[in-house]
Write a protein that holds these residues in place. Structure first.
Motif, PDB file in Angstrom:
ATOM      1  N   HIS A 128       0.839  -1.199   0.000  1.00 20.25           N
ATOM      2  CA  HIS A 128       0.000   0.000   0.000  1.00 20.25           C
ATOM      3  C   HIS A 128       0.874   1.250   0.000  1.00 20.25           C
ATOM      4  O   HIS A 128       2.016   1.229   0.467  1.00 20.25           O
ATOM      5  CB  HIS A 128      -0.892   0.060   1.245  1.00 20.25           C
ATOM      6  CG  HIS A 128      -1.812  -1.095   1.407  1.00 20.25           C
ATOM      7  ND1 HIS A 128      -2.933  -1.291   0.618  1.00 20.25           N
ATOM      8  CD2 HIS A 128      -1.780  -2.133   2.273  1.00 20.25           C
ATOM      9  CE1 HIS A 128      -3.557  -2.393   0.997  1.00 20.25           C
ATOM     10  NE2 HIS A 128      -2.872  -2.931   1.999  1.00 20.25           N
TER      11      HIS A 128
ATOM     12  N   ARG B 252       0.140   5.039   1.575  1.00 22.76           N
ATOM     13  CA  ARG B 252      -0.794   5.856   2.355  1.00 22.76           C
ATOM     14  C   ARG B 252      -0.167   7.246   2.496  1.00 22.76           C
ATOM     15  O   ARG B 252       0.930   7.372   3.021  1.00 22.76           O
ATOM     16  CB  ARG B 252      -1.064   5.195   3.702  1.00 22.76           C
ATOM     17  CG  ARG B 252      -1.710   3.818   3.525  1.00 22.76           C
ATOM     18  CD  ARG B 252      -1.913   3.072   4.820  1.00 22.76           C
ATOM     19  NE  ARG B 252      -0.656   2.616   5.403  1.00 22.76           N
ATOM     20  CZ  ARG B 252      -0.577   1.792   6.444  1.00 22.76           C
ATOM     21  NH1 ARG B 252      -1.679   1.338   7.012  1.00 22.76           N
ATOM     22  NH2 ARG B 252       0.590   1.418   6.921  1.00 22.76           N
TER      23      ARG B 252
ATOM     24  N   SER C 236      -4.138   6.583 -10.612  1.00 20.11           N
ATOM     25  CA  SER C 236      -3.296   5.453 -10.221  1.00 20.11           C
ATOM     26  C   SER C 236      -1.835   5.894 -10.123  1.00 20.11           C
ATOM     27  O   SER C 236      -1.460   7.010 -10.501  1.00 20.11           O
ATOM     28  CB  SER C 236      -3.428   4.317 -11.222  1.00 20.11           C
ATOM     29  OG  SER C 236      -2.681   4.592 -12.396  1.00 20.11           O
ATOM     30  N   LEU C 237      -1.012   4.972  -9.649  1.00 22.00           N
ATOM     31  CA  LEU C 237       0.426   5.216  -9.549  1.00 22.00           C
ATOM     32  C   LEU C 237       1.189   4.266 -10.469  1.00 22.00           C
ATOM     33  O   LEU C 237       2.334   3.927 -10.219  1.00 22.00           O
ATOM     34  CB  LEU C 237       0.899   5.027  -8.098  1.00 22.00           C
ATOM     35  CG  LEU C 237       0.287   5.989  -7.078  1.00 22.00           C
ATOM     36  CD1 LEU C 237       0.726   5.617  -5.668  1.00 22.00           C
ATOM     37  CD2 LEU C 237       0.662   7.441  -7.388  1.00 22.00           C
TER      38      LEU C 237
ATOM     39  N   THR D  89      -1.782  -0.631 -10.010  1.00 28.70           N
ATOM     40  CA  THR D  89      -2.049   0.133  -8.790  1.00 28.70           C
ATOM     41  C   THR D  89      -3.440   0.763  -8.875  1.00 28.70           C
ATOM     42  O   THR D  89      -3.969   0.965  -9.963  1.00 28.70           O
ATOM     43  CB  THR D  89      -1.006   1.239  -8.567  1.00 28.70           C
ATOM     44  OG1 THR D  89      -1.210   2.286  -9.540  1.00 28.70           O
ATOM     45  CG2 THR D  89       0.398   0.686  -8.718  1.00 28.70           C
ATOM     46  N   LYS D  90      -4.013   1.064  -7.706  1.00 26.75           N
ATOM     47  CA  LYS D  90      -5.365   1.621  -7.696  1.00 26.75           C
ATOM     48  C   LYS D  90      -5.595   2.469  -6.453  1.00 26.75           C
ATOM     49  O   LYS D  90      -5.242   2.059  -5.347  1.00 26.75           O
ATOM     50  CB  LYS D  90      -6.396   0.486  -7.735  1.00 26.75           C
ATOM     51  CG  LYS D  90      -7.843   0.953  -7.778  1.00 26.75           C
ATOM     52  CD  LYS D  90      -8.804  -0.221  -7.799  1.00 26.75           C
ATOM     53  CE  LYS D  90     -10.253   0.257  -7.851  1.00 26.75           C
ATOM     54  NZ  LYS D  90     -11.216  -0.882  -7.843  1.00 26.75           N
ATOM     55  N   LEU D  91      -6.182   3.647  -6.675  1.00 22.38           N
ATOM     56  CA  LEU D  91      -6.650   4.463  -5.551  1.00 22.38           C
ATOM     57  C   LEU D  91      -7.925   3.814  -5.018  1.00 22.38           C
ATOM     58  O   LEU D  91      -8.947   3.803  -5.695  1.00 22.38           O
ATOM     59  CB  LEU D  91      -6.925   5.900  -6.007  1.00 22.38           C
ATOM     60  CG  LEU D  91      -7.541   6.842  -4.962  1.00 22.38           C
ATOM     61  CD1 LEU D  91      -6.598   7.059  -3.786  1.00 22.38           C
ATOM     62  CD2 LEU D  91      -7.903   8.184  -5.608  1.00 22.38           C
TER      63      LEU D  91
ATOM     64  N   SER E  94      -9.905   6.426   1.042  1.00 22.01           N
ATOM     65  CA  SER E  94      -9.157   7.294   1.947  1.00 22.01           C
ATOM     66  C   SER E  94      -9.740   7.161   3.344  1.00 22.01           C
ATOM     67  O   SER E  94     -10.817   6.592   3.538  1.00 22.01           O
ATOM     68  CB  SER E  94      -9.222   8.755   1.488  1.00 22.01           C
ATOM     69  OG  SER E  94     -10.564   9.233   1.556  1.00 22.01           O
TER      70      SER E  94
ATOM     71  N   TRP F  16      -3.584   3.804  -1.748  1.00 24.17           N
ATOM     72  CA  TRP F  16      -3.463   3.069  -3.008  1.00 24.17           C
ATOM     73  C   TRP F  16      -3.094   1.613  -2.723  1.00 24.17           C
ATOM     74  O   TRP F  16      -2.231   1.346  -1.865  1.00 24.17           O
ATOM     75  CB  TRP F  16      -2.369   3.667  -3.891  1.00 24.17           C
ATOM     76  CG  TRP F  16      -2.729   4.939  -4.577  1.00 24.17           C
ATOM     77  CD1 TRP F  16      -3.171   5.094  -5.865  1.00 24.17           C
ATOM     78  CD2 TRP F  16      -2.641   6.271  -4.031  1.00 24.17           C
ATOM     79  NE1 TRP F  16      -3.378   6.411  -6.147  1.00 24.17           N
ATOM     80  CE2 TRP F  16      -3.062   7.171  -5.040  1.00 24.17           C
ATOM     81  CE3 TRP F  16      -2.273   6.780  -2.785  1.00 24.17           C
ATOM     82  CZ2 TRP F  16      -3.112   8.544  -4.845  1.00 24.17           C
ATOM     83  CZ3 TRP F  16      -2.327   8.147  -2.570  1.00 24.17           C
ATOM     84  CH2 TRP F  16      -2.747   9.018  -3.599  1.00 24.17           C
ATOM     85  N   ASP F  17      -3.723   0.698  -3.416  1.00 26.03           N
ATOM     86  CA  ASP F  17      -3.281  -0.689  -3.429  1.00 26.03           C
ATOM     87  C   ASP F  17      -2.177  -0.823  -4.463  1.00 26.03           C
ATOM     88  O   ASP F  17      -2.276  -0.265  -5.569  1.00 26.03           O
ATOM     89  CB  ASP F  17      -4.429  -1.625  -3.806  1.00 26.03           C
ATOM     90  CG  ASP F  17      -5.286  -2.001  -2.605  1.00 26.03           C
ATOM     91  OD1 ASP F  17      -4.931  -1.605  -1.478  1.00 26.03           O
ATOM     92  OD2 ASP F  17      -6.311  -2.675  -2.808  1.00 26.03           O
ATOM     93  N   LEU F  18      -1.137  -1.596  -4.111  1.00 26.83           N
ATOM     94  CA  LEU F  18      -0.009  -1.821  -5.001  1.00 26.83           C
ATOM     95  C   LEU F  18       0.258  -3.326  -5.097  1.00 26.83           C
ATOM     96  O   LEU F  18       0.070  -4.052  -4.122  1.00 26.83           O
ATOM     97  CB  LEU F  18       1.261  -1.143  -4.454  1.00 26.83           C
ATOM     98  CG  LEU F  18       1.163   0.316  -3.985  1.00 26.83           C
ATOM     99  CD1 LEU F  18       2.464   0.713  -3.291  1.00 26.83           C
ATOM    100  CD2 LEU F  18       0.864   1.237  -5.153  1.00 26.83           C
TER     101      LEU F  18
END
Length: 324
Positions: free
Chosen positions: A226, A228, A252-253, A257-259, A262, A273-275
């Motif tokens: 993640h 954060r 996204s990053l 990856t996904k936002l 929050s 974000w999940d990574l």
């Protein structure tokens, strides 16, 4: 003729010092003769009711304070205490260090050499975390070296960290892989101390602070990684900006990856974000910096949200939680 009863002592008549918290119907420890709920319990209830939403506001690195309180397992930060505050200490104080957590969740401790460690991840009761921490710091300065500071409820109206620390000093967290900073000589630890340290270290989730953007922390959870990121922007404006980016496919990053949402912590919003597990902290340095540029543009936008952006915003807010 019957004797008149002596008047009950008021809170102002009891001895100085904090009054322990007891059950609402128990006799107040101050000796007033009243139940705790009707005596010092009123102060405690009033303090909790007056919750300070942003206790670290005005301190350098507000977002890092929030992260170290809620997200980071093991980290330390040197603190610069005002000279007039240090002058009240018992003996020499070679350093004052903020630590995420201390042994036994102590609020603070004084090492044998006089150095002070102030714990951030502790129980609080005043409704103002800054006031609780300031009280623990003052207790530590007044404690003989070699002793921990026990928990207590601070007196109403006591000083806050903003009054004790040099607000011009830098706030630079150092994230650790273990809790060896608890000890002056970790290599010499034996027996129960060594076992306790080993157990604490085994429970740590690997965490790293990004260098490319402020107040963002990567961590390796068991099933995925993640990012954060504690953000100082006003909440409604930030959610609008995140919605604009999400609707445009720019939140996204990088690939995989996904936002995901929050949460709120101490008055600030923390996007998450999940990574993929293959994405290390170094891998998100450049994507995070690029996202910061896109976010700045989105924050500057003033036109009303489109239907797609409103839908994205609703999705973000539906997954928002509050930690504190």
């Amino acid at each position: 003729m019957a004797k008149k009863k002596a008047p009950l002592r008021t809170a102002a008549a009891v001895a100085d010092g904090p009054v322990p918290v007891v059950g609402a119907r128990e006799a107040c420890p101050c000796g007033s003769g009243r139940r705790y709920k009707a005596c010092h319990g009123r102060e405690a209830a009033h303090a909790v009711a007056e919750l300070v939403q942003r206790p670290f506001e005005g301190l350098p690195g507000e977002g890092d304070w929030v992260a170290l309180r809620e997200l980071v397992p093991a980290a330390t930060v040197p603190l610069t205490v005002k000279a007039e505050v240090l002058a009240t200490a018992v003996g020499e104080v070679p350093s004052v260090t903020l630590a995420t957590v201390l042994p036994m969740a102590w609020p603070a401790m004084r090492r044998q050499d006089g150095a002070v460690l102030l714990g951030l991840q502790t129980q609080t009761s005043s409704g103002d975390l800054s006031r609780d921490l300031a009280d623990a710091l003052l207790q530590a300065l007044a404690t003989e070296p070699g002793n921990p500071v026990p928990p207590r409820r601070p007196a109403p109206g006591g000083p806050r960290l903003q009054e004790l620390l040099d607000l011009d000093a830098a706030f630079e967290p150092e994230v650790h892989t273990g809790f060896e900073f608890w000890l002056e000589d970790p290599a010499a630890a034996t027996g129960e101390v060594a076992a306790s340290l080993e157990q604490a270290n085994a429970a740590i989730i690997p965490t790293a602070k990004l260098d490319s953007v402020p107040e963002a922390y990567w961590c390796a959870a068991p099933d995925r990684n993640h990012l954060r990121w504690v953000m100082p922007h006003e909440e409604e404006r930030l959610l609008d900006a995140l919605a604009r980016l999400a609707a445009a496919g720019e939140a996204s990053l990088g690939e995989g990856t996904k936002l995901v949402g929050s949460f709120r912590a101490h008055g600030l919003v923390v996007p998450v974000w999940d990574l993929p597990q293959s994405v290390a902290a170094a891998d998100v340095e450049k994507p995070a910096a690029q996202f910061a540029e896109r976010l700045a543009t989105a924050l500057a936008a003033t036109e009303p949200l489109t239907p797609e952006q409103r839908k994205a915003r609703a999705s973000l807010t539906s997954r928002q939680v509050t930690l504190s």
